[in-house]
Design a protein around this motif. Structure first.
Motif, short mmCIF file in Angstrom:
data_model
loop_
_atom_site.label_atom_id
_atom_site.label_comp_id
_atom_site.label_asym_id
_atom_site.label_seq_id
_atom_site.Cartn_x
_atom_site.Cartn_y
_atom_site.Cartn_z
N ILE A 1 0.84 -1.19 0.00
CA ILE A 1 0.00 0.00 0.00
C ILE A 1 0.88 1.24 0.00
O ILE A 1 1.74 1.40 0.87
CB ILE A 1 -0.91 0.01 1.24
N PRO A 2 0.71 2.14 -0.97
CA PRO A 2 1.51 3.37 -0.99
C PRO A 2 1.31 4.18 0.29
O PRO A 2 0.22 4.18 0.88
CB PRO A 2 0.98 4.12 -2.21
N GLY A 3 2.35 4.89 0.70
CA GLY A 3 2.32 5.63 1.95
C GLY A 3 1.17 6.62 2.05
O GLY A 3 0.85 7.34 1.10
N GLY A 4 0.51 6.62 3.20
CA GLY A 4 -0.56 7.57 3.46
C GLY A 4 -1.92 7.16 2.96
O GLY A 4 -2.91 7.86 3.20
N LEU A 5 -2.03 6.04 2.24
CA LEU A 5 -3.31 5.59 1.71
C LEU A 5 -3.79 4.36 2.47
O LEU A 5 -3.06 3.76 3.25
CB LEU A 5 -3.17 5.26 0.22
N THR A 6 -5.05 4.02 2.25
CA THR A 6 -5.62 2.83 2.88
C THR A 6 -5.68 1.70 1.86
O THR A 6 -5.52 1.91 0.65
CB THR A 6 -7.04 3.10 3.40
N ALA A 7 -5.96 0.49 2.34
CA ALA A 7 -6.00 -0.68 1.46
C ALA A 7 -7.12 -0.60 0.44
O ALA A 7 -7.05 -1.25 -0.61
CB ALA A 7 -6.16 -1.94 2.31
N THR A 8 -8.16 0.17 0.71
CA THR A 8 -9.25 0.30 -0.25
C THR A 8 -9.04 1.46 -1.21
O THR A 8 -9.80 1.62 -2.16
CB THR A 8 -10.59 0.50 0.49
N GLU A 9 -8.02 2.26 -0.99
CA GLU A 9 -7.69 3.35 -1.91
C GLU A 9 -6.64 2.93 -2.94
O GLU A 9 -6.72 3.28 -4.11
CB GLU A 9 -7.18 4.57 -1.13
N ALA A 10 -5.65 2.19 -2.50
CA ALA A 10 -4.61 1.70 -3.41
C ALA A 10 -3.91 0.52 -2.75
O ALA A 10 -3.43 0.63 -1.62
CB ALA A 10 -3.60 2.80 -3.72
N ASN A 11 -3.87 -0.59 -3.47
CA ASN A 11 -3.26 -1.80 -2.91
C ASN A 11 -2.66 -2.62 -4.04
O ASN A 11 -3.39 -3.20 -4.85
CB ASN A 11 -4.32 -2.62 -2.16
N TYR A 12 -1.34 -2.65 -4.11
CA TYR A 12 -0.66 -3.37 -5.19
C TYR A 12 -0.22 -4.76 -4.72
O TYR A 12 0.93 -5.14 -4.85
CB TYR A 12 0.51 -2.54 -5.69
N GLY A 13 -1.16 -5.48 -4.19
CA GLY A 13 -0.94 -6.84 -3.72
C GLY A 13 -2.21 -7.30 -3.05
O GLY A 13 -2.50 -6.91 -1.92
#
Length: 356
Positions: free
Chosen positions: A160-172
């Motif tokens: 998950i990119p820094g500062g975001l949640t798993a439902t906003e951006a998750n590359y895995g």
């Protein structure tokens, strides 16, 4: 490529010019909505640039002299419209299947995921989503029938990119290498029911290698502790042709575009610059234990029936819900979570007599 983008812009104009689209365009992008499609356009410079680009016409492109034959590289463009068009054309799905099925010696994949989206913090598939059984079936078939080697590099779970949640951006999406290998072996068993345990173990041990992305130092995390993610959609067949594009191999019914490079010399150059260093840094047999794969063959990793979601799954979805009044299924519908093509879903039919 231009014709593909033309169709995308036609879709945007249709959505934007509707009565509903006019008002949606005035709302903040962060405002949750239950609509499956939402289109907004930002042009630059404001009030100077036209809202939509000019539609491609062949006359707009200057004519060029053809390249000398020794400079030409055979390239096939592959795309899919998904739900953008009424008929939902998805020809690149068939192209990918054909490429995987044509393998004679080896398939190499560097992809974000093969498994579907999970409820954040779990290994429970979002209801309605399933594994890409057609792709996995073809990979399993060439392993069993032809002895093809398969090497897969996956993104680390929950990158998950820094500062975001798993439902906003998750590359895995959350699956392990063992999960992926087990799903491939399950497809072999479906197609070849006489395959015995010893032979399947040999295929896992000798032909199938699955690992997570690592840095050159062997690390799977950044300095801040976040997992290292992989967002590529790239695979190579027999070291003579490869795909590079936007299409994930896990199911999400988006509009996608990519290129097949059918030129052994150029593919070798790409492998020297990209694949070989990536594999050398990432691969370790520890990511995919043979016994763990065999033990995982009885696990059903597909999502639940969207009409009959268990209380346990509902509770986990509510706990993962980042926005009051908006559940994970709504997020999937509007694209925050890529829930996939309903035509691929299982258990989406009406209640059967057996269920009654």
């Amino acid at each position: 490529g231009h014709l593909f983008v033309n169709e995308q812009w036609h879709f945007i104009e249709r959505m934007q010019n509707s009565f509903c689209g006019y008002f949606i365009d005035k709302l903040p992008d962060s405002l949750p909505m239950a609509l499956k499609s939402r289109v907004t356009v930002s042009e630059f410079p404001p009030n100077l640039a036209s809202e939509y680009p000019p539609v491609y016409r062949k006359a707009l492109v200057p004519k060029i002299m053809p390249l000398r034959s020794e400079l030409q590289v055979p390239i096939i463009s592959m795309g899919r419209y998904g739900k953008l068009t009424r008929f939902g054309q998805r020809p690149s799905d068939d192209g990918i299947l054909a490429m995987l099925g044509s393998a004679k010696t080896i398939i190499r994949l560097a992809v974000q995921d093969l498994g579907p989206v999970c409820i954040p913090g779990t290994k429970i598939t979002v209801p309605g989503c399933i594994w890409p059984h057609e792709y996995l079936s073809e990979i399993g078939r060439v392993i069993w029938e032809k002895g093809v080697d398969v090497e897969i590099i996956l993104s680390n779970p929950n990158s998950i990119p820094g500062g975001l949640t798993a439902t906003e951006a998750n590359y895995g999406n959350g699956w392990s290498c063992v999960d992926v290998a087990a799903e491939i072996i399950k497809e072999i068993r479906k197609q070849f029911p006489d395959a015995n345990d010893a032979a399947l173990r040999e295929k896992v041990s000798e032909n199938l290698r699955v690992c997570f992305l690592r840095s050159k130092q062997g690390q799977q995390k950044w300095e801040d502790g976040m997992s290292i993610g992989l967002h590529s959609k790239h695979f190579i067949v027999d070291d003579v042709c490869c795909y590079i594009g936007s299409q994930n191999l896990y199911i999400c019914d988006l509009a996608e575009w990519g290129l097949v490079i059918d030129h052994a010399e150029k593919v070798q150059s790409l492998m020297d610059e990209y694949w070989h260093p990536l594999w050398s840094a990432s691969y370790t047999p520890d990511d995919c234990d043979v016994q763990a794969v065999m033990d995982g063959l009885k696990i059903d990793r597909d999502g639940e029936n969207v009409h009959y979601i268990s209380d346990e799954t509902k509770e986990k979805m509510e706990l993962a819900n980042p926005t009051p009044g908006m559940n994970l299924m709504q997020m999937g519908a509007q694209g925050g979570v890529k829930t996939g093509n309903p035509e691929y879903y299982h258990h989406t039919d009406e209640k059967s007599e057996e269920d009654s």
